[in-house]
Design a protein around this motif. Structure first.
Motif, PDB file in Angstrom:
ATOM      1  N   GLY A 120       8.204  72.798 108.020  1.00 12.74           N
ATOM      2  CA  GLY A 120       7.094  72.823 109.073  1.00 12.74           C
ATOM      3  C   GLY A 120       6.655  74.096 109.708  1.00 12.74           C
ATOM      4  N   ARG A 121       7.094  75.256 109.160  1.00 12.96           N
ATOM      5  CA  ARG A 121       6.794  76.554 109.651  1.00 12.96           C
ATOM      6  C   ARG A 121       5.864  77.265 108.670  1.00 12.96           C
ATOM      7  N   PRO A 122       4.795  78.246 109.158  1.00 12.55           N
ATOM      8  CA  PRO A 122       4.289  78.917 108.464  1.00 12.55           C
ATOM      9  C   PRO A 122       5.156  79.859 107.656  1.00 12.55           C
ATOM     10  N   PRO A 123       4.766  80.266 106.168  1.00 10.89           N
ATOM     11  CA  PRO A 123       5.497  81.370 105.682  1.00 10.89           C
ATOM     12  C   PRO A 123       5.572  82.544 106.294  1.00 10.89           C
ATOM     13  N   PHE A 124       6.516  83.375 106.093  1.00 14.97           N
ATOM     14  CA  PHE A 124       6.576  84.746 106.333  1.00 14.97           C
ATOM     15  C   PHE A 124       5.762  85.714 105.551  1.00 14.97           C
ATOM     16  N   GLU A 125       5.278  86.771 105.997  1.00 13.09           N
ATOM     17  CA  GLU A 125       4.358  87.637 105.343  1.00 13.09           C
ATOM     18  C   GLU A 125       5.041  88.928 105.132  1.00 13.09           C
ATOM     19  N   GLU A 151      18.520  91.824 111.889  1.00  8.83           N
ATOM     20  CA  GLU A 151      16.891  91.894 111.817  1.00  8.83           C
ATOM     21  C   GLU A 151      16.630  92.846 110.762  1.00  8.83           C
ATOM     22  N   GLY A 152      15.548  92.262 109.826  1.00  4.71           N
ATOM     23  CA  GLY A 152      15.217  93.122 108.722  1.00  4.71           C
ATOM     24  C   GLY A 152      13.704  92.968 108.392  1.00  4.71           C
ATOM     25  N   ASP A 210      14.215  83.440 110.638  1.00  2.00           N
ATOM     26  CA  ASP A 210      13.320  83.380 111.704  1.00  2.00           C
ATOM     27  C   ASP A 210      12.459  84.563 111.983  1.00  2.00           C
ATOM     28  N   LYS A 211      11.181  84.368 112.605  1.00  2.00           N
ATOM     29  CA  LYS A 211      10.483  85.469 112.660  1.00  2.00           C
ATOM     30  C   LYS A 211      11.128  86.048 114.213  1.00  2.00           C
ATOM     31  N   ALA A 212      11.433  87.523 114.082  1.00  2.98           N
ATOM     32  CA  ALA A 212      11.622  88.420 115.152  1.00  2.98           C
ATOM     33  C   ALA A 212      10.705  88.268 116.171  1.00  2.98           C
ATOM     34  N   THR A 213      11.038  88.268 117.383  1.00  2.00           N
ATOM     35  CA  THR A 213      10.136  88.186 118.601  1.00  2.00           C
ATOM     36  C   THR A 213       9.975  89.298 119.407  1.00  2.00           C
TER      37      THR A 213
END
Length: 236
Positions: A120-125, A151-152, A210-213
């Motif tokens: 249910g999350r958008p893909p990473f780019e 983090e990468g 997870d997307k880094a914030t």
């Protein structure tokens, strides 16, 4: 599963024997018999459709610690395949014992049912900064311990989607299919300032990330400043 098989970043095991891939199997395998171990696994996984490759990987992880330490890489896949063939009812323990002439030690059974993927999350780019989820699970997982919580940067996203290992590795055919991402990490971010200035690229399923914030990035800066102040004898 976290165990003996996950030796990434662990010291004391000597140099890794490495050969460049080739279309001929002989330069790839160190000994002539080793290709038979993979052939046996794919007879069960592809020809007979009895199990997935991730189930075979999970069976390798289930091999008892001392047995892991005293067997070669491809020997473990023979044990894993034999274990799955017994669990699927194709062979019996007694048949294996007779063929070997002694007790054939299989991998230990598992009572873990695996887990579903995050959806249910958008893909990473490409270019996104991501954080590897810092998770330790009882079942199958394909995230090296040394990158968890790190983090990468996303370098690539596959166009093909694959079954989520933590689900399919337990024989659950409802596994969600997800792309995988090539994620680049700075070596010093993984092992500290004693490491060199190199980079490590790891292939990871979407559900592991997870997307880094902005908050996490700011936290990293704060931690760095505190550490620098401590080195210089400065207190808050």
């Amino acid at each position: 599963m976290d165990g003996f098989h996950d030796l990434g970043g662990v010291q004391g095991f000597g140099r890794v024997r490495h050969t460049i891939n080739s279309q001929s199997y002989k330069p790839v395998f160190h000994d002539d018999w080793e290709h038979l171990a993979y052939s046996l696994m794919f007879v069960g996984a592809d020809h007979l459709k009895l199990f997935s490759v991730d189930e075979a990987r999970h069976a390798v992880e289930r091999i008892e610690f001392r047995q892991q330490a005293n067997t070669l890489y491809f020997e473990r896949y023979v044990i894993a395949t034999a274990t799955l063939l017994v669990e699927k009812g194709v062979l019996t323990q007694e048949e294996l014992d007779r063929a070997l002439g002694s007790k054939f030690q299989l991998a230990v059974p598992t009572i873990n049912k695996g887990r579903p993927a995050i959806t249910g999350r958008p893909p990473f780019e490409v270019g996104d900064r991501v954080v590897v989820r810092d998770e330790y699970v009882a079942g199958h997982i394909r995230v090296p311990g040394y990158i968890r919580g790190k983090e990468g940067v996303v370098l690539h996203r596959t166009t093909v989607k694959w079954p989520y290992p933590d689900t399919i590795g337990h024989g659950d055919q409802t596994a969600v299919h997800q792309p995988t991402y090539h994620v680049e990490f700075k070596v010093k971010d993984l092992w500290g300032d004693a490491a060199d200035d190199g980079l490590v690229v790891v292939d990871l399923w979407e559900g592991y990330l997870d997307k880094a914030t902005q908050r996490s990035a700011a936290s990293d800066v704060t931690t760095s400043l505190i550490a620098r102040s401590a080195e210089q004898g400065v207190t808050a």
